[in-house]
Design a protein around this motif. Sequence first.
Motif, PDB file in Angstrom:
ATOM      1  N   VAL A 209       0.830  -1.207   0.000  1.00 14.44           N
ATOM      2  CA  VAL A 209       0.000   0.000   0.000  1.00 14.44           C
ATOM      3  C   VAL A 209       0.864   1.256   0.000  1.00 14.44           C
ATOM      4  O   VAL A 209       1.782   1.397   0.808  1.00 14.44           O
ATOM      5  N   ARG A 210       0.525   2.155  -0.901  1.00 15.72           N
ATOM      6  CA  ARG A 210       1.225   3.450  -0.951  1.00 15.72           C
ATOM      7  C   ARG A 210       0.416   4.540  -0.242  1.00 15.72           C
ATOM      8  O   ARG A 210       0.960   5.332   0.513  1.00 15.72           O
ATOM      9  N   THR A 211      -0.899   4.580  -0.490  1.00 13.48           N
ATOM     10  CA  THR A 211      -1.778   5.542   0.194  1.00 13.48           C
ATOM     11  C   THR A 211      -3.097   4.867   0.545  1.00 13.48           C
ATOM     12  O   THR A 211      -3.520   3.915  -0.118  1.00 13.48           O
ATOM     13  N   GLY A 212      -3.753   5.345   1.605  1.00 12.84           N
ATOM     14  CA  GLY A 212      -5.063   4.836   1.979  1.00 12.84           C
ATOM     15  C   GLY A 212      -5.004   3.520   2.731  1.00 12.84           C
ATOM     16  O   GLY A 212      -3.981   3.152   3.305  1.00 12.84           O
ATOM     17  N   LYS A 213      -6.118   2.808   2.721  1.00 15.77           N
ATOM     18  CA  LYS A 213      -6.233   1.519   3.409  1.00 15.77           C
ATOM     19  C   LYS A 213      -6.708   0.453   2.434  1.00 15.77           C
ATOM     20  O   LYS A 213      -7.544   0.717   1.573  1.00 15.77           O
ATOM     21  N   VAL A 214      -6.180  -0.755   2.613  1.00 14.09           N
ATOM     22  CA  VAL A 214      -6.496  -1.866   1.717  1.00 14.09           C
ATOM     23  C   VAL A 214      -6.804  -3.107   2.544  1.00 14.09           C
ATOM     24  O   VAL A 214      -6.035  -3.471   3.439  1.00 14.09           O
ATOM     25  N   GLY A 215      -7.924  -3.756   2.251  1.00 17.30           N
ATOM     26  CA  GLY A 215      -8.259  -5.014   2.895  1.00 17.30           C
ATOM     27  C   GLY A 215      -7.902  -6.178   1.988  1.00 17.30           C
ATOM     28  O   GLY A 215      -8.245  -6.177   0.802  1.00 17.30           O
ATOM     29  N   VAL A 216      -7.191  -7.162   2.524  1.00 17.33           N
ATOM     30  CA  VAL A 216      -6.785  -8.330   1.737  1.00 17.33           C
ATOM     31  C   VAL A 216      -7.429  -9.573   2.327  1.00 17.33           C
ATOM     32  O   VAL A 216      -7.397  -9.787   3.544  1.00 17.33           O
ATOM     33  N   SER A 217      -8.026 -10.392   1.458  1.00 17.69           N
ATOM     34  CA  SER A 217      -8.704 -11.609   1.893  1.00 17.69           C
ATOM     35  C   SER A 217      -8.257 -12.804   1.063  1.00 17.69           C
ATOM     36  O   SER A 217      -7.730 -12.649  -0.040  1.00 17.69           O
ATOM     37  N   GLU A 218      -8.504 -13.984   1.618  1.00 12.04           N
ATOM     38  CA  GLU A 218      -8.201 -15.235   0.937  1.00 12.04           C
ATOM     39  C   GLU A 218      -9.507 -15.915   0.558  1.00 12.04           C
ATOM     40  O   GLU A 218     -10.465 -15.929   1.331  1.00 12.04           O
ATOM     41  N   LEU A 224     -14.719 -16.530   1.892  1.00 13.70           N
ATOM     42  CA  LEU A 224     -13.811 -15.403   2.017  1.00 13.70           C
ATOM     43  C   LEU A 224     -13.298 -15.285   3.451  1.00 13.70           C
ATOM     44  O   LEU A 224     -14.089 -15.222   4.396  1.00 13.70           O
ATOM     45  N   ARG A 225     -11.978 -15.266   3.599  1.00  9.72           N
ATOM     46  CA  ARG A 225     -11.364 -15.127   4.924  1.00  9.72           C
ATOM     47  C   ARG A 225     -10.454 -13.905   4.913  1.00  9.72           C
ATOM     48  O   ARG A 225      -9.500 -13.839   4.144  1.00  9.72           O
ATOM     49  N   GLN A 226     -10.784 -12.921   5.747  1.00  8.66           N
ATOM     50  CA  GLN A 226      -9.976 -11.710   5.777  1.00  8.66           C
ATOM     51  C   GLN A 226      -8.608 -11.998   6.391  1.00  8.66           C
ATOM     52  O   GLN A 226      -8.501 -12.610   7.448  1.00  8.66           O
ATOM     53  N   LEU A 227      -7.581 -11.535   5.700  1.00 12.82           N
ATOM     54  CA  LEU A 227      -6.222 -11.731   6.179  1.00 12.82           C
ATOM     55  C   LEU A 227      -5.733 -10.543   6.993  1.00 12.82           C
ATOM     56  O   LEU A 227      -5.292 -10.697   8.122  1.00 12.82           O
ATOM     57  N   GLY A 233       2.795   1.832   3.503  1.00  8.61           N
ATOM     58  CA  GLY A 233       4.097   1.289   3.884  1.00  8.61           C
ATOM     59  C   GLY A 233       4.067  -0.162   4.301  1.00  8.61           C
ATOM     60  O   GLY A 233       5.108  -0.739   4.631  1.00  8.61           O
ATOM     61  N   MET A 234       2.889  -0.794   4.275  1.00 11.81           N
ATOM     62  CA  MET A 234       2.774  -2.199   4.659  1.00 11.81           C
ATOM     63  C   MET A 234       2.665  -3.076   3.405  1.00 11.81           C
ATOM     64  O   MET A 234       2.011  -2.705   2.430  1.00 11.81           O
ATOM     65  N   LYS A 235       3.304  -4.244   3.481  1.00 11.15           N
ATOM     66  CA  LYS A 235       3.273  -5.193   2.372  1.00 11.15           C
ATOM     67  C   LYS A 235       2.910  -6.577   2.902  1.00 11.15           C
ATOM     68  O   LYS A 235       3.544  -7.098   3.812  1.00 11.15           O
ATOM     69  N   LEU A 236       1.871  -7.167   2.321  1.00  8.99           N
ATOM     70  CA  LEU A 236       1.452  -8.517   2.683  1.00  8.99           C
ATOM     71  C   LEU A 236       1.895  -9.483   1.593  1.00  8.99           C
ATOM     72  O   LEU A 236       1.608  -9.263   0.407  1.00  8.99           O
ATOM     73  N   SER A 237       2.573 -10.544   1.993  1.00  8.46           N
ATOM     74  CA  SER A 237       2.979 -11.595   1.059  1.00  8.46           C
ATOM     75  C   SER A 237       2.184 -12.850   1.380  1.00  8.46           C
ATOM     76  O   SER A 237       2.183 -13.332   2.515  1.00  8.46           O
TER      77      SER A 237
END
Length: 340
Positions: A209-218, A224-227, A233-237
Motif C-alpha cells: 500500500v502506498r496511500t489509503g487503506k487496503v483489505g486483503v482476503s483469501e 472469504l477469509r480476511q487476512l 508502507g505495509m506489504k502482505l505476502s
Amino acid sequence: MKENIKILFEYYLAGKTTPEQEKMLMEYLADPENADSEFYGIMESAWTAKTTETDYSLTAVNGLTEIWEKVEKRRSKSRLFSPLLKYAAAVIVIISASLGWYLYRNVQQATQTSITFLSKTTQKGERLKLILPDSSVVYLGAESRLTWPSRFVKGNLRNIQLEGEAFFEVKHDTTSPFIVQSGEMQTRVLGTSFNIYAYPEDETFSVAVRTGKVGVSENSTGKLRQLSLLTPGMKLSYHLKAHHYDIRNERISEINAWIKNRFAFKDVSLANMFQSLERYYNVRFELKTNKLNDCRYNATFTSKSISDIMEEIRIMSGKKMRYKIDNANKIITVWGEGCQ
C-alpha cells in the motif's frame, strides 16, 4: 350510466381504454355535477392507495399535463381546482408509476446486457497505463493481464481481475468498493493507491500500500477469509501452497518504483530476481549450475540496461558469478561457483 363509468374507469387504470372511451371518461371528470357520484368511491380508493412518493418523472408530468388539458377544454378556468382534479392526478400517478417501473426495468435490463468485459494483456518487456471507466488509473506490468467491465454501475461493486503485476490509483467512491481478484487473493478498497504482484506461476502473491487503506482476503475454499487491513508502507505476502501470509514494512517510494524504471529487490533469491528481470527486460536466463540457487540479494536498479544490471550482480557475488549475453536471441547464460 354510472355502472358503465365505473367499469370504464377500471379499464383506464388497467390501460385498456380506447381513445373514444378515454374521451368519455374525461368528459365525465370535467362535469362538476357528478361530484356526489358513487363513482368517486373508486377514485378515492385510487387516491389513498397511491404511493407516498410522487412520481416527478418526465412521463408522469407529461401525462398529468395531458389530462389537465383535456379537462380544461370542457370547463372554465374558474373551476379548474375542483376536487375532481385530485382524482385525475391520482390516475396519472398510478399509471405513470406503473409505466415508470416498466421503463426502469427495461433500462436496467438493457444496462445489464450492455455491459461487456474488456481485457488487456502485456508481453515481456511491455508496460501500459490504463484508464478505467471510473477514472481510476492502472499501470499494468509486463506479462500481465487485466480484465474489467466496460462501465461501472454506481452503488455496485467495481470488480476486476488481475494476473501479473499492476499499480492502482483508485478513484474514491464509498458507495462502490473497488475489488481486485487475483487467484485466491482478493483486494478490496474504496479509494487508494497500491501495488499487486500476482503471477500464477509464482509461489507468492503480494499487496503493498502506498496511500489509503487496503483489505486483503483469501478465497481458497469458496469462503472469504480476511487476512489483514493494510495501511501505507505495509506489504502482505501470501504464500499460495501453504495458504500462509506475512506482513512487513516497505519503503513507500519503492512500492511503485517499477513504473519509473526502478526495480527494487529485497532479500530475494537469484532465481527469483532473474524471473522478474525476464519479464521487465524481455530476456531469457539459462542457469548452468545449481551452485547459484542459494544466493540472495538486496539490490535496486534504476534506469539501467540489462547488461549493466548483470555486471552489478557479478560484482555483488564477489565476481564468482559469470554470464554471457546473446543479444540476438535475448538469452543470458549464467554459471559460477556460488556467491560471496
